[in-house]
Motif scaffolding. Sequence first.
Motif, PDB file in Angstrom:
ATOM      1  N   ARG A   1       0.848  -1.197   0.000  1.00 20.90           N
ATOM      2  CA  ARG A   1       0.000   0.000   0.000  1.00 20.90           C
ATOM      3  C   ARG A   1       0.877   1.239   0.000  1.00 20.90           C
ATOM      4  O   ARG A   1       1.862   1.305   0.720  1.00 20.90           O
ATOM      5  CB  ARG A   1      -0.894  -0.039   1.249  1.00 20.90           C
TER       6      ARG A   1
ATOM      7  N   ARG B   1       1.453  -6.946   5.117  1.00 17.20           N
ATOM      8  CA  ARG B   1       1.391  -5.843   4.166  1.00 17.20           C
ATOM      9  C   ARG B   1       2.673  -5.019   4.208  1.00 17.20           C
ATOM     10  O   ARG B   1       3.271  -4.843   5.258  1.00 17.20           O
ATOM     11  CB  ARG B   1       0.194  -4.934   4.491  1.00 17.20           C
TER      12      ARG B   1
ATOM     13  N   ALA C   1       2.334  -1.552  -6.456  1.00 18.09           N
ATOM     14  CA  ALA C   1       1.142  -1.575  -5.604  1.00 18.09           C
ATOM     15  C   ALA C   1      -0.030  -2.213  -6.336  1.00 18.09           C
ATOM     16  O   ALA C   1      -0.817  -2.962  -5.754  1.00 18.09           O
ATOM     17  CB  ALA C   1       0.781  -0.162  -5.163  1.00 18.09           C
TER      18      ALA C   1
END
Length: 334
Positions: A234, A302, A325
């Motif tokens: 992210r 993540r 991403a």
Amino acid sequence: MHTQILNGARTDDLSRAAALLKSGALVAFPTETVYGLGADASNDAAVARIFAAKGRPADHPLIVHIAKATDMAYWACEIPDLAWKLAERFWPGPLTLILHRQPGRANAASAGLPTIGLRVPGHPVALALLEQFGGGLAAPSANRFGRISPTAAAHVLAELEGRIEAVLDGGACTVGLESTILDLSGERPRILRPGAITAADIGVLVGELAPADAAAPRAPGTLEAHYAPGTPLRLMTPEQFESELAELSADETLIIMAQREYPGWLATSMRCRWITMPADPAAYGAVLYARLREADVIGCQRIVVVLPPREAQWEAVHDRLMRAAAGAGAHVGE
Ligand code: TXA
Ligand code: MG
């Protein structure tokens, strides 16, 4: 198949690599940008094996690497003066020129397109190999299709061990991001992929560039998802990061890549690892892919990347981060 590891600093290993390439084998080699997966550009059967080893769609053309600018005339035709000027200014270096293809040359490498991508790489081992080999080397980045490009011989092995005959080790790549691709086959020069050589660098010779047109170029680098780690990634602005981190890290284990030092306000109890990234765009580009690979190996739920400044000299880094991403965690092409 056993993948041999050859040492780019040894002349007998260089000769071995050149001989393998002449016999139609696949040899990964270092360039200043990323490692390339090389095959004889004049041997369509060898080039076909590149597509198979990478899992790359057959309609995605490969760059042909040449030893010197004058070799352009063998592979390309209708070469504009501008191409010679750019070659003189930027070669050897991280700039690929798209030109009209000399009919009958590099048919498989150029995926049947009427154009060809050419580059003289700025790495002493690549240049020595090209010199010994004596022809053009078709070489995409030496990774499985859609994944992160390799910037060290160990990365090549992680991607392609057992699928290629050899890798020539020339140490870590200094630029670390793929070459700038400049299309000179149309009416106006157009950048198809940003890289270390920026629009401003090129603009000095080119004058006005055509605006980037996402629909036109046939380049996997223009697919939205590319250059991707296996872990979801992210992107956050520094402001988003400050306001959302506590929430994020409560739910997930994180690896955070940011340009500042580990901040004091971040409680040590949070389940995250911190990777401090360089403040300078060239240094950032040089380590980005290696850091993303490390993050994948460390393992977490993540990866969070706090975005560098939105400035022109960061364009190539932003471009790769956006694609990473978009593709992360999706295992594109596997
Ligand atoms: O820095 C680099 O360019 C590295 C090193 C190994 O030289 N190579 C590299 O290759 O990144 P690859 O195949 O991963 O990316 C080459 C890009 C692709 O996006 C491809 O579509 C584009 O170049 N390309 C090659 N020939 C082309 C052509 N005739 N027209 C338009 N795009 C072309
Ligand atoms: Mg690639």
